[in-house]
Design an enzyme around this catalytic site. Structure first.
Site, PDB file in Angstrom:
ATOM      1  N   TYR A  38       0.946  -1.259   0.560  1.00 36.06           N
ATOM      2  CA  TYR A  38       0.078   0.337   0.260  1.00 36.06           C
ATOM      3  C   TYR A  38       0.918   0.939  -0.047  1.00 36.06           C
ATOM      4  O   TYR A  38       0.627   2.491  -0.721  1.00 36.06           O
ATOM      5  CB  TYR A  38      -0.868   0.281   1.172  1.00 36.06           C
ATOM      6  CG  TYR A  38      -1.922   0.601   1.121  1.00 36.06           C
ATOM      7  CD1 TYR A  38      -2.596   1.872   0.467  1.00 36.06           C
ATOM      8  CD2 TYR A  38      -1.299   2.413   2.574  1.00 36.06           C
ATOM      9  CE1 TYR A  38      -3.779   2.783   0.979  1.00 36.06           C
ATOM     10  CE2 TYR A  38      -1.513   3.064   3.325  1.00 36.06           C
ATOM     11  CZ  TYR A  38      -3.138   3.773   1.857  1.00 36.06           C
ATOM     12  OH  TYR A  38      -3.583   4.988   2.417  1.00 36.06           O
ATOM     13  N   ASN A  41      -3.551   7.762   9.365  1.00 36.42           N
ATOM     14  CA  ASN A  41      -4.739   8.305  11.135  1.00 36.42           C
ATOM     15  C   ASN A  41      -5.717   8.966  10.982  1.00 36.42           C
ATOM     16  O   ASN A  41      -5.893   9.288  12.118  1.00 36.42           O
ATOM     17  CB  ASN A  41      -3.796   7.191  12.135  1.00 36.42           C
ATOM     18  CG  ASN A  41      -3.442   6.004  11.878  1.00 36.42           C
ATOM     19  OD1 ASN A  41      -3.346   5.098  11.190  1.00 36.42           O
ATOM     20  ND2 ASN A  41      -2.147   6.188  12.970  1.00 36.42           N
TER      21      ASN A  41
HETATM   22  P1  NAD Z   1     -12.300   4.929   2.350  1.00 32.21           P
HETATM   23  O1  NAD Z   1     -12.029   3.100   2.249  1.00 32.21           O
HETATM   24  O2  NAD Z   1     -13.506   5.164   2.849  1.00 32.21           O
HETATM   25  O3  NAD Z   1     -13.091   5.544   0.992  1.00 32.21           O
HETATM   26  C1  NAD Z   1     -11.616   5.320   0.026  1.00 32.21           C
HETATM   27  C2  NAD Z   1     -13.132   5.056  -1.752  1.00 32.21           C
HETATM   28  O4  NAD Z   1     -12.112   4.986  -2.785  1.00 32.21           O
HETATM   29  C3  NAD Z   1     -14.190   4.483  -1.243  1.00 32.21           C
HETATM   30  O5  NAD Z   1     -15.400   4.728  -1.136  1.00 32.21           O
HETATM   31  C4  NAD Z   1     -13.664   3.105  -2.242  1.00 32.21           C
HETATM   32  O6  NAD Z   1     -15.368   2.630  -2.556  1.00 32.21           O
HETATM   33  C5  NAD Z   1     -13.888   3.917  -3.223  1.00 32.21           C
HETATM   34  N1  NAD Z   1     -13.227   3.280  -4.686  1.00 32.21           N
HETATM   35  C6  NAD Z   1     -12.111   2.127  -4.228  1.00 32.21           C
HETATM   36  N2  NAD Z   1     -11.732   1.529  -5.771  1.00 32.21           N
HETATM   37  C7  NAD Z   1     -12.538   2.753  -6.491  1.00 32.21           C
HETATM   38  C8  NAD Z   1     -13.241   2.177  -7.967  1.00 32.21           C
HETATM   39  N3  NAD Z   1     -12.144   0.947  -8.610  1.00 32.21           N
HETATM   40  N4  NAD Z   1     -13.742   2.901  -8.197  1.00 32.21           N
HETATM   41  C9  NAD Z   1     -14.391   3.565  -7.479  1.00 32.21           C
HETATM   42  N5  NAD Z   1     -14.258   4.225  -6.584  1.00 32.21           N
HETATM   43  C10 NAD Z   1     -13.121   3.286  -5.650  1.00 32.21           C
HETATM   44  O7  NAD Z   1     -10.971   5.418   2.713  1.00 32.21           O
HETATM   45  P2  NAD Z   1     -10.789   6.877   2.978  1.00 32.21           P
HETATM   46  O8  NAD Z   1     -10.436   6.022   5.036  1.00 32.21           O
HETATM   47  O9  NAD Z   1     -11.738   7.828   2.959  1.00 32.21           O
HETATM   48  O10 NAD Z   1      -9.589   7.610   2.485  1.00 32.21           O
HETATM   49  C11 NAD Z   1      -9.320   7.912   1.435  1.00 32.21           C
HETATM   50  C12 NAD Z   1      -7.757   8.325   0.746  1.00 32.21           C
HETATM   51  O11 NAD Z   1      -7.094   8.717   1.584  1.00 32.21           O
HETATM   52  C13 NAD Z   1      -7.337   6.766   0.624  1.00 32.21           C
HETATM   53  O12 NAD Z   1      -6.767   6.902  -1.152  1.00 32.21           O
HETATM   54  C14 NAD Z   1      -6.669   6.116   1.216  1.00 32.21           C
HETATM   55  O13 NAD Z   1      -5.183   5.676   0.767  1.00 32.21           O
HETATM   56  C15 NAD Z   1      -5.964   7.903   2.048  1.00 32.21           C
HETATM   57  N6  NAD Z   1      -4.909   7.868   3.204  1.00 32.21           N
HETATM   58  C16 NAD Z   1      -6.773   7.388   4.354  1.00 32.21           C
HETATM   59  C17 NAD Z   1      -5.927   7.243   5.910  1.00 32.21           C
HETATM   60  C18 NAD Z   1      -7.105   6.890   6.873  1.00 32.21           C
HETATM   61  O14 NAD Z   1      -6.158   7.583   8.408  1.00 32.21           O
HETATM   62  N7  NAD Z   1      -7.927   7.373   6.594  1.00 32.21           N
HETATM   63  C19 NAD Z   1      -4.578   7.153   6.341  1.00 32.21           C
HETATM   64  C20 NAD Z   1      -3.708   7.596   4.372  1.00 32.21           C
HETATM   65  C21 NAD Z   1      -4.263   7.431   3.802  1.00 32.21           C
END
Ligand code: NAD
Length: 339
Positions: free
Chosen positions: A152, A181
């Site tokens: 990842y 996070n």
């Molecule tokens: P999340 O999983 O709730 O949201 C990601 C969304 O992407 C989901 O709704 C999912 O359905 C959508 N998705 C996945 N594959 C897809 C596809 N092929 N086509 C269309 N949509 C698709 O995650 P989040 O926590 O909201 O994170 C959002 C972003 O921030 C991500 O890129 C994640 O890697 C990054 N991030 C989040 C955190 C955290 O703590 N939440 C930390 C570091 C990075």
């Protein structure tokens, strides 16, 4: 002035909150996600919700409009520690997210999107800087030489470089945040894709007074957790700035995982014991290695303060209390449904 905005992954946790905030500011918000938002009605978070798989270039071509002022790319094959660090989802995690970013970045250039936000992660930082739980180093420049602890993290590093290459060669106006996070209400709280704070709060909520909760690993690993409202404010500040290099968006309030458990127990008012499951015990019970991640990680906000703006620190206990009450409601709802 109202902007034309596209949020990719707006059906997810951060994307849902971000879309809602952008819509409340009077912008026209279009979301594309493979699934609907689990907790928030679409009318509250956007003007248009388009279901589509962003790994398909035809979908990406259709959903990115002409005259797009801002595009937020948050779609990723994502989950908590169990999903990302057990190794069993590596192929999907890498290929889906890389395909999405390759499709999106090219189409942004074709459609001349004015500003593009990419959500990277603290998981890009090298393992060797995160051995000491009390003194991890997550200064932005230390991402190289690279050695993320998960596929990842490698995908995020690749995609950061992809957006940066399109900035250099095609003048794409980019902003890149490395999230640490993020937690809060309206996020996944069960099912294996939930993050540590939600999992911990759920375990405590579901535990009887006098009972015991299981915490993976020694519990001495450190992390910091940023409340979602702070995250949305920081993204907005970053978008308004002219800073284009990757920058941390996280909290500097570092705690051990056992301290996080104690916070959650304290909020509940219950008398609950913590049982730390060692690597060996975990393997025996679940059949794969304990997905605890690196020993220590904390956000370093010096660059953000220097180049972007004030970083706001919502106290962990306050954010956890709000999230506790929201998860408690979800647990009660799901119990009522089972009756
Ligand atoms: P999340 O999983 O709730 O949201 C990601 C969304 O992407 C989901 O709704 C999912 O359905 C959508 N998705 C996945 N594959 C897809 C596809 N092929 N086509 C269309 N949509 C698709 O995650 P989040 O926590 O909201 O994170 C959002 C972003 O921030 C991500 O890129 C994640 O890697 C990054 N991030 C989040 C955190 C955290 O703590 N939440 C930390 C570091 C990075």
């Amino acid at each position: 002035m109202s902007k034309k905005i596209l949020v990719l992954g707006g059906g997810g946790f951060i994307g849902g909150h971000l879309s809602k905030s952008l819509k409340e500011k009077g912008n026209h918000v279009r979301i594309c996600d493979i699934k609907s938002h689990q907790f928030l009605p679409h009318s509250l978070i956007c003007d248009e919700f388009i279901h589509g798989d962003l790994t398909d270039p035809n979908v990406v071509e259709k959903i990115i409009p002409e005259n797009c002022d801002e595009l937020y790319q948050l779609a990723a094959d994502m989950g908590g520690a169990e999903y990302l660090f057990s190794g069993i989802n590596d192929a999907n995690v890498m290929s889906s997210s890389a395909l999405i970013n390759l499709n999106v970045v090219r189409e942004c250039v074709r459609k001349k999107v004015k500003k593009v936000f990419f959500s990277s992660s603290a998981c890009v930082y090298p393992v060797f800087n995160q051995h000491d739980p009390s003194n991890p180093n997550c200064e932005e420049s230390t991402a190289y030489p690279a050695l993320p602890d998960s596929e990842y993290g490698w995908e995020k590093l690749f995609s950061e470089r992809l957006y940066q290459a399109f900035y250099r060669n095609h003048g794409l106006n980019i902003r890149i945040a490395r999230f640490h996070n993020i937690y809060g209400p309206f996020g996944t709280w069960q099912g294996g894709k939930e993050k540590v704070p939600a999992a911990m709060l759920r375990k405590v909520i579901m535990c009887d007074n006098g009972g015991e909760i299981e915490v993976w690993g020694e519990g001495s690993q450190t992390r910091s957790f940023l409340y979602i409202d702070d995250c949305i404010d920081a993204v907005s500040t970053l978008m308004e700035s002219v800073f284009i290099d990757p920058v941390n968006i996280g909290s500097e309030e570092m705690v051990t995982i056992n301290e996080l458990a104690e916070y959650a127990i304290g909020i509940s008012g219950k008398n609950i014991r913590v049982r730390n499951l060692t690597g060996e015990e975990f393997l025996k019970k679940y059949g794969y290695p304990c997905p605890v991640g690196v020993n220590g990680r904390n956000s370093d906000n010096r660059l953000f303060r220097e180049k972007v703006g004030e970083s706001i620190g919502y106290p962990l206990n306050e954010g956890l209390t709000k999230t506790y009450h929201w998860i408690n409601e979800q647990v009660l709802k799901s119990k009522n449904l089972q009756k």
